[in-house]
Write an enzyme that holds these catalytic residues in place. Structure first.
Site, mmCIF file in Angstrom:
data_model
loop_
_atom_site.group_PDB
_atom_site.id
_atom_site.type_symbol
_atom_site.label_atom_id
_atom_site.label_comp_id
_atom_site.label_asym_id
_atom_site.label_seq_id
_atom_site.Cartn_x
_atom_site.Cartn_y
_atom_site.Cartn_z
ATOM 1 N N ASP A 1 8.226 6.164 -1.451
ATOM 2 C CA ASP A 1 8.056 6.445 -3.052
ATOM 3 C C ASP A 1 8.069 7.850 -3.343
ATOM 4 O O ASP A 1 7.337 8.621 -3.471
ATOM 5 C CB ASP A 1 6.605 5.988 -3.578
ATOM 6 N N VAL B 1 0.958 -1.261 0.006
ATOM 7 C CA VAL B 1 -0.109 0.247 -0.102
ATOM 8 C C VAL B 1 0.822 1.137 0.085
ATOM 9 O O VAL B 1 1.831 1.327 0.841
ATOM 10 C CB VAL B 1 -0.944 -0.166 1.304
ATOM 11 N N LYS B 2 0.717 2.087 -0.868
ATOM 12 C CA LYS B 2 1.250 3.539 -1.058
ATOM 13 C C LYS B 2 0.290 4.375 -0.138
ATOM 14 O O LYS B 2 -0.936 4.671 -0.938
ATOM 15 C CB LYS B 2 1.678 3.843 -2.343
ATOM 16 N N SER B 3 0.893 5.273 0.710
ATOM 17 C CA SER B 3 -0.067 6.306 1.446
ATOM 18 C C SER B 3 0.905 7.223 1.959
ATOM 19 O O SER B 3 1.831 7.514 1.229
ATOM 20 C CB SER B 3 -0.737 5.399 2.622
#
Length: 294
Positions: free
Chosen positions: A252, A204-206
């Site tokens: 990221d 998951v990118k958060s």
């Protein structure tokens, strides 16, 4: 069926108890098959358990972005300093050297462009899995809009992508989108990250937020934080440091690397924080050293 009436607020995140790994170092992947684990081991460094992703997919909604006017000149020199490249199939095929030894995350969905005020209303498949595999994808990414008009559609795209990708041992990265009117709070990210993981995202990118340690603890798969808008270098390093300290398994970064005065120095400094536990001050010295050597 679960509903939103009469629920007790969650409170016991067992922050002092690490997640069970059961023989494989990537969180939540112990029971995956060989191909999935092999790709995850290209994305996450086996020694640190973390990853540095370099996002340069901004043009798919923004067109030419400051720092990315010439992707063919900007991104290839940064490849030795990152673990994963995140972009679109068109840019991988036109601007990235095929011989580059780096993991690749291919964006699978599109959204409305910046010509629309609310980009969460659009969206669909920009790339099918066959095309992603022909681009040598180690991971595929799907944007989701939790709490926005496009929520149902984006979750459907996530589920369909995860189903297809799992058949071929390819991890799915679920991206938590935050629109201008959406809250950036612990409460929101607790919900959004968990929803993505429960619907099949392997990563998951958060975003980092106050209370992030609870967000990371309650998400059963690795969270990679987004860099977001361009910050002063020391501030970006501070954010990366806090995120890793509080349970993220990587960052990221996009604009905080390619819009830096010294992109190579910033990429190396971020790597020192993520993989070697450097403090922001120590990492900033790395950035300055590389910058001054140019």
């Amino acid at each position: 069926m679960a509903d939103n009436i009469g629920n007790k607020a969650a409170h016991d995140y067992h922050l002092d108890v690490p997640a069970a790994q059961e023989g494989f170092f990537v969180k939540g992947a112990s029971h995956c098959d060989f191909g999935m684990k092999s790709r995850l081991a290209r994305i996450f460094n086996p020694r640190s358990g973390n990853t540095v992703m370099l996002a340069f997919d901004h043009g798919y909604i923004m067109g030419p972005t400051a720092g990315l006017e010439r992707i063919d000149l900007v991104i290839p020199p940064l490849i030795p300093h990152v673990d994963v490249l995140m972009g679109t199939r068109g840019i991988f095929r036109s601007c990235i050297p095929p011989a580059a030894r780096v993991a690749k995350c291919v964006r699978m969905t599109y959204d409305s462009t910046v010509l629309f005020d609310d980009m969460s209303n659009g969206g669909g498949f920009a790339c099918d899995l066959e095309n992603a595999l022909r681009t040598d994808a180690d991971c595929v990414a799907v944007q989701t809009f939790i709490g926005a008009p496009g929520e149902s559609r984006s979750l459907e795209l996530l589920c369909r992508t995860a189903d297809a990708a799992t058949r071929y041992g390819v991890p799915t990265l679920g991206v938590v989108a935050v629109g201008k009117d959406m809250e950036r709070t612990e409460r929101f990210f607790l919900l959004a990250t968990r929803v993505l993981a429960e619907n099949g995202a392997n990563i998951v990118k958060s975003y980092y937020c106050d209370g992030f340690e609870r967000v990371a603890a309650s998400c059963p798969v690795p969270i990679v934080i987004a860099g977001g808008k361009k910050l002063p270098e020391l501030d970006a390093l501070e954010m990366a440091y806090k995120a890793i300290r509080d349970g993220a398994h990587g960052v990221d970064m996009g604009r905080n690397i390619f819009q830096s005065d010294c992109p190579a120095g910033m990429a190396q400094a971020i790597g020192k924080v993520v993989h070697e536990g450097y403090t922001p001050k120590q990492a900033f010295e790395v950035y300055e050293e590389v910058k001054n050597s140019k």
